[in-house]
Scaffold this motif. Structure first.
Motif, mmCIF file in Angstrom:
data_model
loop_
_atom_site.group_PDB
_atom_site.id
_atom_site.type_symbol
_atom_site.label_atom_id
_atom_site.label_comp_id
_atom_site.label_asym_id
_atom_site.label_seq_id
_atom_site.Cartn_x
_atom_site.Cartn_y
_atom_site.Cartn_z
ATOM 1 N N PRO A 187 8.398 15.438 5.554
ATOM 2 C CA PRO A 187 8.590 15.909 6.935
ATOM 3 C C PRO A 187 8.137 14.867 7.946
ATOM 4 N N ASN A 188 8.841 14.792 9.060
ATOM 5 C CA ASN A 188 8.475 13.779 10.053
ATOM 6 C C ASN A 188 7.186 14.115 10.783
ATOM 7 N N ARG A 189 6.522 15.190 10.387
ATOM 8 C CA ARG A 189 5.164 15.455 10.894
ATOM 9 C C ARG A 189 4.180 14.433 10.306
ATOM 10 N N PHE A 190 4.591 13.783 9.206
ATOM 11 C CA PHE A 190 3.751 12.775 8.571
ATOM 12 C C PHE A 190 4.162 11.406 9.095
ATOM 13 N N SER A 191 3.236 10.678 9.639
ATOM 14 C CA SER A 191 3.566 9.346 10.160
ATOM 15 C C SER A 191 2.531 8.335 9.680
ATOM 16 N N PRO A 192 2.962 7.407 8.837
ATOM 17 C CA PRO A 192 2.061 6.352 8.383
ATOM 18 C C PRO A 192 2.009 5.231 9.415
ATOM 19 N N LYS A 193 0.914 4.488 9.348
ATOM 20 C CA LYS A 193 0.795 3.321 10.221
ATOM 21 C C LYS A 193 -0.028 2.268 9.507
ATOM 22 N N SER A 194 0.483 1.049 9.513
ATOM 23 C CA SER A 194 -0.204 -0.054 8.846
ATOM 24 C C SER A 194 -0.513 -1.141 9.866
ATOM 25 N N PRO A 195 -1.734 -1.179 10.385
ATOM 26 C CA PRO A 195 -2.082 -2.206 11.373
ATOM 27 C C PRO A 195 -2.138 -3.612 10.788
ATOM 28 N N ASP A 196 -2.457 -3.709 9.502
ATOM 29 C CA ASP A 196 -2.440 -4.981 8.777
ATOM 30 C C ASP A 196 -2.303 -4.668 7.304
ATOM 31 N N LYS A 197 -2.137 -5.667 6.469
ATOM 32 C CA LYS A 197 -1.789 -5.380 5.072
ATOM 33 C C LYS A 197 -2.966 -4.812 4.273
ATOM 34 N N MET A 241 0.838 -1.198 0.000
ATOM 35 C CA MET A 241 0.000 0.000 0.000
ATOM 36 C C MET A 241 0.868 1.242 0.000
ATOM 37 N N TYR A 242 0.310 2.330 -0.519
ATOM 38 C CA TYR A 242 1.078 3.555 -0.747
ATOM 39 C C TYR A 242 0.272 4.784 -0.328
ATOM 40 N N TRP A 243 0.991 5.839 -0.011
ATOM 41 C CA TRP A 243 0.411 7.172 0.093
ATOM 42 C C TRP A 243 1.107 8.077 -0.914
ATOM 43 N N TYR A 244 0.280 8.796 -1.687
ATOM 44 C CA TYR A 244 0.766 9.775 -2.647
ATOM 45 C C TYR A 244 0.197 11.149 -2.299
ATOM 46 N N ASN A 256 3.197 -5.717 3.461
ATOM 47 C CA ASN A 256 2.900 -6.593 4.600
ATOM 48 C C ASN A 256 3.240 -5.943 5.942
ATOM 49 N N LYS A 257 2.799 -4.733 6.093
ATOM 50 C CA LYS A 257 2.939 -3.938 7.319
ATOM 51 C C LYS A 257 4.353 -3.410 7.538
ATOM 52 N N GLU A 258 5.265 -3.655 6.617
ATOM 53 C CA GLU A 258 6.640 -3.184 6.778
ATOM 54 C C GLU A 258 6.890 -1.983 5.878
ATOM 55 N N LEU A 259 7.443 -0.923 6.433
ATOM 56 C CA LEU A 259 7.761 0.273 5.660
ATOM 57 C C LEU A 259 8.879 -0.024 4.676
ATOM 58 N N ILE A 260 8.629 0.199 3.366
ATOM 59 C CA ILE A 260 9.658 -0.071 2.367
ATOM 60 C C ILE A 260 10.051 1.160 1.580
ATOM 61 N N ILE A 261 9.223 2.156 1.550
ATOM 62 C CA ILE A 261 9.555 3.413 0.898
ATOM 63 C C ILE A 261 9.211 4.547 1.845
#
Lengths: 112, 115
Positions: free
Chosen positions: B61-71, B32-35, B51-56
């Motif tokens: 800015p570190n004000r943006f924080s993604p979170k993936s509880p499941d795939k 999954m991605y954010w654009y 699969n819940k692991e950050l790859i890109i």
């Protein structure tokens, strides 16, 4: 940094005319995709081309991947108002970085 | 039978606030991605999870924080919102693996306006 330049940036033509949109880069891509985005919606995948020189047809839309896999074109025959939208090309360099590089976009308007 | 859904569709907030955007896909994809799409319609990747692991993690800015509880889910939290954060944010998903080309399936977008 890879860059995909699309031309023209804007295109407004009459219904029934033909048009070509170009997507150019100095980088080689393992595959290239074309998307169409309508106002207020997300981009929708139209086609993926993989082999250098490959041509794919989707009704009145013809997509071609350059022989060197650095460029692509989209040709629309007898354009219709429903073809109006933002066309985006996107390249996959397949270098394991799991991302696409999107082009600068072409905004197409077909006038009835 | 929505494939990729995002909430909310529109988000209007003031500078300095914290907000979240949620994304869910039911395509069985593993990535999954954010654009972010700016006013000139340029689409730029921000993050990607497999699969819940950050790859890109692009230069964001570190004000943006993604979170993936499941795939199937990828949320985006933004702290201390700034005027320049105003844009349309798209979630997308794809399938990773041999013979795939990272073909993206996009959500409808979230138009964020910071005042």
């Amino acid at each position: 940094t890879q860059l995909l330049e699309q031309s023209p940036q804007f295109l407004s033509i009459q219904e029934g005319e033909n048009l070509t949109v170009y997507c150019n880069s100095s980088s080689v891509f393992s595959s290239l995709q074309w998307y169409r985005q309508e106002p207020g919606e997300g981009p929708v995948l139209l086609v993926t081309v993989v082999t250098g020189g490959e041509v794919k047809k989707l009704k009145r839309l013809t997509f071609q991947f350059g022989d060197a896999r650095k460029d692509s074109s989209l040709h629309i025959t007898a354009a219709q108002p429903g073809d109006t939208g933002l066309y985006l090309c996107a390249g996959d360099d397949n270098f394991g970085n799991e991302k696409l590089t999107f082009g600068t976009g072409t905004r197409l308007t077909i006038i009835p | 039978d929505t494939a990729v859904s995002q909430t909310p569709k529109y988000l209007v907030t003031q500078m300095g606030n914290d907000k979240s955007i949620k994304c869910e896909q039911n395509l069985g994809h593993d990535t999954m991605y954010w654009y972010k799409q700016d006013s000139k319609k340029f689409l730029k990747i921000m993050f990607s999870y497999n699969n819940k692991e950050l790859i890109i993690n692009e230069t964001v800015p570190n004000r943006f924080s993604p979170k993936s509880p499941d795939k199937a889910h990828l949320n985006l939290h933004i702290n201390s919102l700034e005027l320049g954060d105003s844009a349309v944010y798209f979630c997308a998903s794809s399938l990773r693996g041999t013979g795939t080309f990272h073909e993206q399936y996009f959500g409808p977008g979230t138009r964020l306006t910071v005042t």
